[in-house]
Design an enzyme around this catalytic site. Structure first.
Site: not given
Ligand code: PAF
Length: 286
Positions: A36, A29-30, A175, A184, A148, A152
């Site tokens: 990331h 989500m940027g 991390v 985060s 983390k 999900q």
């Molecule tokens: O983990 C995230 O940033 C979001 O839940 C994801 C997997 C990109 C889905 O929007």
């Protein structure tokens, strides 16, 4: 790095690439950070082409959560992705991704009764829906998720297996900062005091892990010990601390195998989550 901003163009490109290249995908989500980038590295090491998506998914925000204040910095993200040699950045807009009249949701049953799923109404369904759509658009052979967001990851693996998607789901370790705080996007909201206090989360999880490893089998006692530590050291507000089976995420009372210690805690207005898997030696197969 090629930047693709429409669903149609991404589908056309991935349709071509999918035939003879192994596509590794990292959905985000940027507001990218080291966490990331570690996922991108992982994807890079296992595939020919790395696609990263940046899409702030409205469907995974609960009714009381404000999507407008979710942090964004596209230029910063773009630069970071260039540096780690991402091949394709998929950056669709909401209207293109969920056009007028969109009405399909993906629900993986049972994920809304524990952990974040039980507290963030519609969140898990929103994540499953966006991931299913992203998988169909990007057509990766492999997708990387961070541990983390443990719940999900387990849900996405179940969705992929239940719906026979031919995608390998790879996980990458959380991390952490030097003091143990999980990296985060939300950490930027913490003031100095809260940032310092937030280090207690990992310490408390490690303390719970130690208790289990030393023989504690009563999940309630482990939860209490974690809670006491957080309450003694900070004024943070605990949303939940749970001990669940690390495979099916069901709540456990007696610890009789691998478990996940997971928590969500508010520091001021900032909600942080963290978790660790504990596999006590006494339950390891010899
Ligand atoms: O983990 C995230 O940033 C979001 O839940 C994801 C997997 C990109 C889905 O929007």
């Amino acid at each position: 790095m090629e930047i693709i901003t429409t669903v149609k163009n991404m589908q056309t490109l991935s349709g071509k690439l999918h035939k003879n290249r192994y596509i590794g995908f990292v959905p985000t989500m940027g507001f990218l950070h080291r966490g990331h980038l570690s996922l991108v590295d992982r994807a890079r090491s296992m595939s020919d082409i790395v696609v990263v998506s940046i899409f702030v998914n409205p469907k995974q925000f609960g009714p009381s959560e404000d999507i407008k204040t979710y942090p964004r910095d596209f230029e910063h993200d773009r630069r970071l992705l260039e540096e780690v040699e991402c091949d394709i950045l998929f950056y669709p807009d909401v209207g293109d991704f969920y056009p007028q009249g969109y009405s399909t949701n993906v629900e993986v049953e049972g994920f809304d009764t524990t952990l974040c799923g039980a507290r963030r109404h519609g969140h898990m369904r929103g994540v499953a829906t966006v991931c299913m759509k992203l998988f169909n658009i990007v057509r990766p052979q492999l997708a990387v998720f961070g541990e983390k967001d443990y719940q999900q990851v387990i849900m996405i693996k179940k969705m992929v297996s239940d719906t026979n998607l031919d995608i390998e789901i790879v996980t990458s370790p959380t991390v952490r900062e030097d003091d143990g705080l999980a990296v985060s996007s939300r950490n930027i909201y913490l003031n100095n005091r809260e940032r310092k206090d937030a280090a207690v989360l990992y310490q408390a999880l490690l303390f719970g892990k130690k208790l289990i490893e030393e023989g504690e089998n009563d999940a309630y006692k482990v939860v209490k010990a974690i809670q006491n530590m957080i309450e003694k050291k900070t004024t943070a507000r605990i949303e939940y601390i749970e001990v669940v089976d690390s495979q099916n995420l069901k709540l456990v009372e007696r610890i009789e195998g691998p478990v996940l210690l997971a928590l969500a805690v508010y520091f001021g207005r900032t909600r942080l989550i963290d978790s660790i898997v504990v596999i006590p030696e006494r339950f390891q197969r010899r």
